[in-house]
Design an enzyme around this catalytic site. Structure first.
Site, short mmCIF file in Angstrom:
data_model
loop_
_atom_site.label_atom_id
_atom_site.label_comp_id
_atom_site.label_asym_id
_atom_site.label_seq_id
_atom_site.Cartn_x
_atom_site.Cartn_y
_atom_site.Cartn_z
CB CYS A 102 -11.50 5.48 -21.13
SG CYS A 102 -11.61 7.28 -21.15
CB CYS A 200 -8.13 9.04 -14.21
SG CYS A 200 -9.65 8.74 -15.17
#
Length: 363
Positions: A102, A200
């Site tokens: 990410c 997440c």
């Protein structure tokens, strides 16, 4: 001063990063990224990161600091570059690191592109890492964060040099407690907010439920020992990781661990604790942050350790063979391996194989 875009998750770290950029006199723009695809299941408020509450918290902080706040929709990039990769790696029996991916693909590629459209020269984040410029060469050096308990340089080793040149890590010189104190002194509403957790995009049902939802029912296969004896049947390799001891689905007096996931045979291989020890591994997808590859470094192969000394050998295909000074436990294909000289990140990649000719190839 320059225009700086700050990636704001709604947590205390990125909020203080924005405040420090304002204090330096920059024109600061706060940006919160929406990453989760519709229907993914929002994380709970306690977990932080990516929920609607986090967007609201980031907005409140920007209002307090007197800066603009935008919300960028990066769901497509995140789904394609991070979630899809996580699912495929898990399906193949590897242990991926979505946070590191990410950082390089979303925060310092997609977000940098958006920053340039807004005329911003830099992208700042709340990572605990430091950047220094080598005075003799002008090369940007990536260093561990000053607080060893919060250091996040391990997750940033995949950034290219041009991405590092566009980065700012304002809180890298501070311990976590001081960051919270700064937030309190400035009256930021997130001063006592809990830290966010990994994964997440995984809903409250947990990793196993997420994998089942997106990959379907697991593909059952044999559970074997290293001699090939059948010990039982597993429900899907993606549910296991090297070094795991609990939830193996086998009975017996001896303590067994996952020592290998074999996607070719769809087999889960169990063994004794000593069979988790390997002195060598191969690292692929290597990103060097120094001009010349090095022959010796401290190699960190999980986020919770500080690494171990090893000899490095550059292979013809660009991979790096790592030979540790002493055997290491549970080297997981798919995890990041990062090379350090003291506090400086020299480079890093992804563990492709553990063991010297031991057949632990990650397919």
């Amino acid at each position: 001063m320059s225009r700086v875009l700050v990636a704001m998750s709604g947590g205390v770290d990125s909020s203080v990063a924005a405040a420090l950029m304002v204090a330096e006199g920059h024109e600061v723009i706060g940006v919160t990224m929406t990453l989760l695809p519709p229907g993914s299941g929002a994380p709970s408020l306690a977990e932080g990161c990516c929920s609607i509450w986090d967007v609201q918290d980031a907005e409140k902080v920007c209002w307090r600091l007197g800066i603009r706040h935008y919300v960028f929709n990066l769901r497509e990039e995140f789904t394609r570059g991070v979630i899809a990769h996580f699912l495929e790696e898990s399906r193949l029996g590897r242990t991926p690191n979505p946070c590191a991916r990410c950082n390089s693909l979303i925060k310092f590629e997609a977000l940098v592109e958006r920053a340039r459209l807004l005329g911003a020269e830099k992208v700042a984040t709340g990572h605990y890492a430091r950047l220094r410029t080598d005075p003799s060469t002008g090369r940007i050096r990536l260093l561990r964060g000053r607080d060893p308990r919060k250091d996040q340089s391990y997750f940033l080793a995949g950034l290219r040099r041009d991405q590092l040149a566009a980065a700012r890590f304002p809180i890298g010189d501070f311990p976590k407690q001081r960051v919270r104190e700064i937030a309190g002194e400035l009256g930021l509403p997130v001063a006592e907010k809990a830290d966010s957790q990994d994964l997440c995009f995984v809903s409250e049902g947990g990793k196993e439920a997420f994998l089942r939802k997106h990959l379907g029912p697991g593909s059952p296969g044999p559970i074997l020992d290293r001699a090939g004896r059948l010990l039982g049947t597993h429900s899907g390799l993606e549910s296991f990781t090297v070094g795991q001891r609990r939830g193996l689905g086998v009975c017996g007096g001896e303590r067994l661990y996952v020592v290998q996931l074999d996607p070719v045979r769809n087999a889960l291989i169990l063994g004794q604790a000593e069979e988790l020890l390997h002195q060598e591994m191969e690292v692929g997808e290597v990103n060097w942050l120094v001009d010349e590859p090095v022959c010796r470094a401290r190699v960190q192969f999980r986020s919770t350790s500080r690494g171990e000394m090893a000899a490095l050998t550059l292979l013809p295909d660009g991979r790096v063979r790592v030979r540790f000074d002493r055997p290491q436990r549970a080297l997981c294909p798919g995890q990041c391996a990062v090379f350090y000289r003291r506090d400086e990140v020299l480079g890093g990649g992804v563990i492709a194989r553990a063991g010297a000719g031991a057949g632990l190839e990650a397919h």
